[in-house]
Design an enzyme around this catalytic site. Structure first.
Site, PDB file in Angstrom:
ATOM      1  N   TYR A 143       0.846  -1.190   0.000  1.00 40.44           N
ATOM      2  CA  TYR A 143       0.000   0.000   0.000  1.00 40.44           C
ATOM      3  C   TYR A 143       0.876   1.233   0.000  1.00 40.44           C
ATOM      4  O   TYR A 143       1.802   1.342   0.804  1.00 40.44           O
ATOM      5  CB  TYR A 143      -0.908   0.008   1.235  1.00 40.44           C
ATOM      6  CG  TYR A 143      -1.856   1.187   1.269  1.00 40.44           C
ATOM      7  CD1 TYR A 143      -2.900   1.291   0.343  1.00 40.44           C
ATOM      8  CD2 TYR A 143      -1.713   2.192   2.218  1.00 40.44           C
ATOM      9  CE1 TYR A 143      -3.773   2.370   0.374  1.00 40.44           C
ATOM     10  CE2 TYR A 143      -2.593   3.272   2.260  1.00 40.44           C
ATOM     11  CZ  TYR A 143      -3.617   3.356   1.336  1.00 40.44           C
ATOM     12  OH  TYR A 143      -4.482   4.422   1.364  1.00 40.44           O
ATOM     13  N   ASP A 238       9.196   3.420   0.240  1.00 40.96           N
ATOM     14  CA  ASP A 238       8.066   4.061   0.901  1.00 40.96           C
ATOM     15  C   ASP A 238       8.194   3.756   2.395  1.00 40.96           C
ATOM     16  O   ASP A 238       7.801   2.687   2.865  1.00 40.96           O
ATOM     17  CB  ASP A 238       6.753   3.531   0.322  1.00 40.96           C
ATOM     18  CG  ASP A 238       5.540   4.160   0.993  1.00 40.96           C
ATOM     19  OD1 ASP A 238       5.729   4.957   1.942  1.00 40.96           O
ATOM     20  OD2 ASP A 238       4.409   3.858   0.570  1.00 40.96           O
ATOM     21  N   LYS A 266       3.296   9.559   8.790  1.00 37.90           N
ATOM     22  CA  LYS A 266       3.023   8.981  10.102  1.00 37.90           C
ATOM     23  C   LYS A 266       3.895   9.564  11.217  1.00 37.90           C
ATOM     24  O   LYS A 266       3.627  10.678  11.650  1.00 37.90           O
ATOM     25  CB  LYS A 266       3.071   7.452  10.003  1.00 37.90           C
ATOM     26  CG  LYS A 266       2.006   6.970   8.998  1.00 37.90           C
ATOM     27  CD  LYS A 266       1.655   5.512   8.990  1.00 37.90           C
ATOM     28  CE  LYS A 266       0.384   5.299   8.172  1.00 37.90           C
ATOM     29  NZ  LYS A 266       0.513   4.511   6.976  1.00 37.90           N
TER      30      LYS A 266
HETATM   31  C1  LIG Z   1      -0.061   4.944   5.586  1.00 34.00           C
HETATM   32  C2  LIG Z   1       0.764   4.683   4.387  1.00 34.00           C
HETATM   33  C3  LIG Z   1       0.698   5.508   3.253  1.00 34.00           C
HETATM   34  C4  LIG Z   1      -0.327   6.584   3.101  1.00 34.00           C
HETATM   35  O1  LIG Z   1      -0.170   7.618   4.018  1.00 34.00           O
HETATM   36  P1  LIG Z   1      -1.432   8.572   4.311  1.00 34.00           P
HETATM   37  O2  LIG Z   1      -0.888   9.587   5.251  1.00 34.00           O
HETATM   38  O3  LIG Z   1      -2.494   7.692   4.896  1.00 34.00           O
HETATM   39  O4  LIG Z   1      -1.846   9.162   3.011  1.00 34.00           O
HETATM   40  C5  LIG Z   1       1.584   5.275   2.236  1.00 34.00           C
HETATM   41  N1  LIG Z   1       2.489   4.297   2.302  1.00 34.00           N
HETATM   42  C6  LIG Z   1       2.590   3.482   3.366  1.00 34.00           C
HETATM   43  C7  LIG Z   1       3.635   2.420   3.408  1.00 34.00           C
HETATM   44  C8  LIG Z   1       1.718   3.635   4.443  1.00 34.00           C
HETATM   45  O5  LIG Z   1       1.786   2.790   5.475  1.00 34.00           O
END
Ligand SMILES: *Cc1c(COP(=O)(O)O)cnc(C)c1O
Length: 430
Positions: A143, A238, A266
């Site tokens: 994701y 990511d 985060k």
């Molecule tokens: C949470 C998450 C996202 C998206 O971040 P948001 O602040 O919810 O848009 C992207 N990549 C990873 C790996 C994530 O865990």
């Protein structure tokens, strides 16, 4: 069950899709009614009934210091008194950017945004601009936020709801997204062999956390680095979830592999909305206004958000033992749960890295999307509800990592294991 939660959900559903502002909050896969929360402190959530729940959601990875850390709350309050948004440069943004550049090994220059989704979309635009290629490779079940190009066999809420590819994503966009299997270098290499001159980047969660927690097998991240170099593609980590959670310098420090670009989110917002993307200086200087790649944001670098972020990163940086403690907490949880699984004949496999991890109800190792999807969802759902009845709030999906924090005490972990024992002793297939 608890009527006030049902009432609030009905009210919310009348005006918001599913009654929520992010799908996985809605309990669709585990069933039942989500708890409405009114406050959070340390390792706990307090619901609108006044029940105090031990929290393993951690705002989906944000709350590494626990909720409402006094220093972070103070920094936000002090910043608010000075004004909440200026739309001009501030010293606080420079300070947060300096911390990120100092702490994340591969980041030389960084741009702050408002969410992880913004960070990953912007990083891909930059990768495409830098290489002059349109294709990207992502991993099945990973994701990267809800950008169109990533909603192809996506994890997290998309996997939980069984929406592997979203309607509304144009075929022309999806066709540039190639999908490979995590921990399977051959599946990556074959895309490059077929069309290596059209692939701008490989984007990966260096430790997957959105199809359950799946660490990289030895050599996997190194192999991605080599393949990208061979074909002139960029490697993008990511680290929205893993950044400042699996190690101070993120997964790239822990596993010692240097990506070209990194996305963050985060933890770096300390509970307020902050994302970031950064990396090699030659690439980042292509971003406007230094270069031609356009990306902007009215609230980017918001003074409250960067105050929370700076304070959080400052605490992590000045307490280097935090990450070995988080690791230790994960080990205790994992060894405890696996032992209980053996005791009661329930196949449980724990997988974790730093401050994130989860048990899989599975006989066999979980190394990719396929093996994660094959784990026992009924067992997870019963376990989830058993824990919630005992006032322990796990993430409401088997495809989400659990997050713990410096506020989770040994007593909290003991209570978690005692509750798990209770549930497993009663059986999960009733
Ligand atoms: C949470 C998450 C996202 C998206 O971040 P948001 O602040 O919810 O848009 C992207 N990549 C990873 C790996 C994530 O865990």
């Amino acid at each position: 069950m608890s009527s006030i939660h049902d009432e609030l959900l009905a009210r919310s559903m009348a005006v918001m899709p599913g009654g929520v502002n992010s799908p996985v909050r809605a309990f669709k896969s585990v069933g039942g009614t989500p708890r409405f929360i009114r406050a959070a402190r340390g390792a706990t959530l307090e619901d609108v009934d006044g029940r105090v729940l031990l929290d393993y959601i951690g705002s989906w990875g944000v709350a590494i210091l626990g909720h409402s850390h006094p220093s972070v709350t103070k920094a936000i309050s002090e910043a608010a008194l000075l004004g909440t948004s200026f739309g001009t440069p501030t010293e606080g943004e420079a300070e947060l950017a300096e911390m990120i550049v100092r702490l994340v090994p591969s980041i030389e220059v960084v741009r702050l945004v408002n969410s992880g989704t913004e960070a990953t979309m912007s990083a891909m635009r930059l990768a495409r601009a830098a290489t002059g290629r349109a294709g990207i490779i992502k991993f099945r079940g990973a994701y990267h936020g809800h950008g169109d190009m990533f909603l192809v066999e996506a994890g997290s809420g998309a996997a939980t709801l069984g929406v592997p590819s979203s309607p509304g994503v144009p075929e022309s966009t999806a066709s540039h997204t190639l999908v490979a299997n995590f921990n399977d270098l051959d599946s990556v290499a074959s895309h490059f062999e077929a069309q290596g001159d059209q692939i701008a980047a490989v984007i990966t969660e260096p430790v997957c956390g959105n199809m359950g927690c799946i660490p990289p097998e030895p050599g996997f991240l190194e192999g991605l680095r080599t393949i990208c170099d061979d074909y002139g593609a960029l490697l993008v980590f990511d680290e929205v979830m893993t950044g400042f959670r699996v190690a101070l310098g993120g997964a790239q420090e822990r596993y010692n592999v240097r990506p070209d670009l990194t996305t963050l989110g985060k933890v770096i917002g300390g509970g307020l909305p902050v994302g970031a993307y950064g990396g090699r200086e030659d690439l980042m200087r292509m971003i406007a206004p230094d270069g031609q790649v356009y990306q902007a944001g009215t609230l980017s670098g918001n003074p409250l958000a960067v105050a929370a972020g700076r304070t959080t990163l400052g605490i992590l940086e000045s307490n280097p033992d935090i990450f070995s403690e988080l690791e230790g907490t994960g080990r205790t949880l994992g060894l405890g749960l696996e032992a209980l699984g053996r005791e009661y004949g329930v196949p449980i496999r724990w997988q974790s890295s730093g401050g994130m991890g989860c048990p899989f109800f599975s006989e066999t190792p979980v190394t990719d999307w396929q093996s994660s999807a094959a784990t026992d969802s009924q067992a997870f759902n019963r376990f989830f509800h058993g824990m919630l009845q005992r006032d322990i709030h796990l993430p409401p999906s088997r495809f989400e990592a659990w997050f713990w924090s410096t506020a989770h005490s040994t007593t909290d972990i003991d209570r978690t294991l005692t509750s798990a024992k209770d549930i497993l002793a009663g059986g999960l297939d009733a």
